[in-house]
Design a protein around this motif. Sequence first.
Motif, PDB file in Angstrom:
ATOM      1  N   PRO A 122       0.789  -1.242   0.000  1.00  0.00           N
ATOM      2  CA  PRO A 122       0.000   0.000   0.000  1.00  0.00           C
ATOM      3  C   PRO A 122       0.819   1.290   0.000  1.00  0.00           C
ATOM      4  O   PRO A 122       0.503   2.230  -0.744  1.00  0.00           O
ATOM      5  CB  PRO A 122      -0.842  -0.120   1.279  1.00  0.00           C
ATOM      6  CG  PRO A 122      -0.933  -1.585   1.545  1.00  0.00           C
ATOM      7  CD  PRO A 122       0.379  -2.148   1.094  1.00  0.00           C
ATOM      8  N   LEU A 181       0.753   4.247  -3.005  1.00  0.00           N
ATOM      9  CA  LEU A 181       0.374   5.644  -2.790  1.00  0.00           C
ATOM     10  C   LEU A 181       1.488   6.596  -3.224  1.00  0.00           C
ATOM     11  O   LEU A 181       1.216   7.669  -3.772  1.00  0.00           O
ATOM     12  CB  LEU A 181       0.006   5.874  -1.318  1.00  0.00           C
ATOM     13  CG  LEU A 181      -1.325   5.226  -0.893  1.00  0.00           C
ATOM     14  CD1 LEU A 181      -1.443   5.190   0.627  1.00  0.00           C
ATOM     15  CD2 LEU A 181      -2.517   5.973  -1.505  1.00  0.00           C
ATOM     16  N   GLU A 203      -3.309   3.580   5.195  1.00  0.00           N
ATOM     17  CA  GLU A 203      -2.981   3.539   3.765  1.00  0.00           C
ATOM     18  C   GLU A 203      -4.078   2.847   2.969  1.00  0.00           C
ATOM     19  O   GLU A 203      -4.427   3.285   1.871  1.00  0.00           O
ATOM     20  CB  GLU A 203      -1.643   2.817   3.525  1.00  0.00           C
ATOM     21  CG  GLU A 203      -0.428   3.654   3.816  1.00  0.00           C
ATOM     22  CD  GLU A 203       0.215   3.273   5.132  1.00  0.00           C
ATOM     23  OE1 GLU A 203      -0.528   2.888   6.059  1.00  0.00           O
ATOM     24  OE2 GLU A 203       1.439   3.387   5.235  1.00  0.00           O
ATOM     25  N   VAL A 251      -6.111   4.259  -0.227  1.00  0.00           N
ATOM     26  CA  VAL A 251      -6.185   3.565  -1.524  1.00  0.00           C
ATOM     27  C   VAL A 251      -7.645   3.357  -1.925  1.00  0.00           C
ATOM     28  O   VAL A 251      -8.031   3.631  -3.067  1.00  0.00           O
ATOM     29  CB  VAL A 251      -5.445   2.207  -1.470  1.00  0.00           C
ATOM     30  CG1 VAL A 251      -5.724   1.393  -2.744  1.00  0.00           C
ATOM     31  CG2 VAL A 251      -3.939   2.400  -1.305  1.00  0.00           C
TER      32      VAL A 251
END
Length: 200
Positions: free
Chosen positions: A134, A138, A170, A174
């Motif tokens: 993740p 990002l 995170e 997402v």
Amino acid sequence: MPFTALGLAPPLARAAAELGFTTPTPIQHDAIPAVLAGHDLLATAQTGSGKTAAYALPLLHSLQATDARHTPRRVRALVLVPTRELAAQAGEVLRSLAQHLPQRPKLAVVFGGVSINPQMMALRGGADVVVATPGRLLDLVQHNALRLSDVQLLVLDEADRLLDLGFAEELDRVLALLPARRQSLFFSATFPPEVQALAG
């Protein structure tokens, strides 16, 4: 029962056989038809149960069925994993299973702990499938290296470990970047309240 009986294209069944998957494991037998039918999925799967193929096979089948040549390619399938080791492993399974497809999807495997520049270069021209941790995903979105607005299929592999390792914030970020209408597959060894809340 052979893999073709689950509705998979023959090139995928052939690649599965070459990887040693002669008959579907229980998780593959249950998951593959559900994913091909477009359903969301919550599945309990221990390591070694064949869960990577349980999502990789129908993911690749669906991409072939809806193949649309875009330049740059748009990310249509996203697999989120907790560790770089799992990212590399999932990427290898996807590559091996796609080897006989007439149109092989472009696959990008991205994770932290290494320089971001080669991963940004690899994403030039886009990708059909992204396997990612993740945080690095990002970072790449922030660098405009990829967009997630066209994702049709989201896989959370080892969802419980993603949360155990502190990726909750995170993951929320997402999920906020993904289209509301998409297919979601959650694979987890356990289903603690945090995973159930995330699935909800």
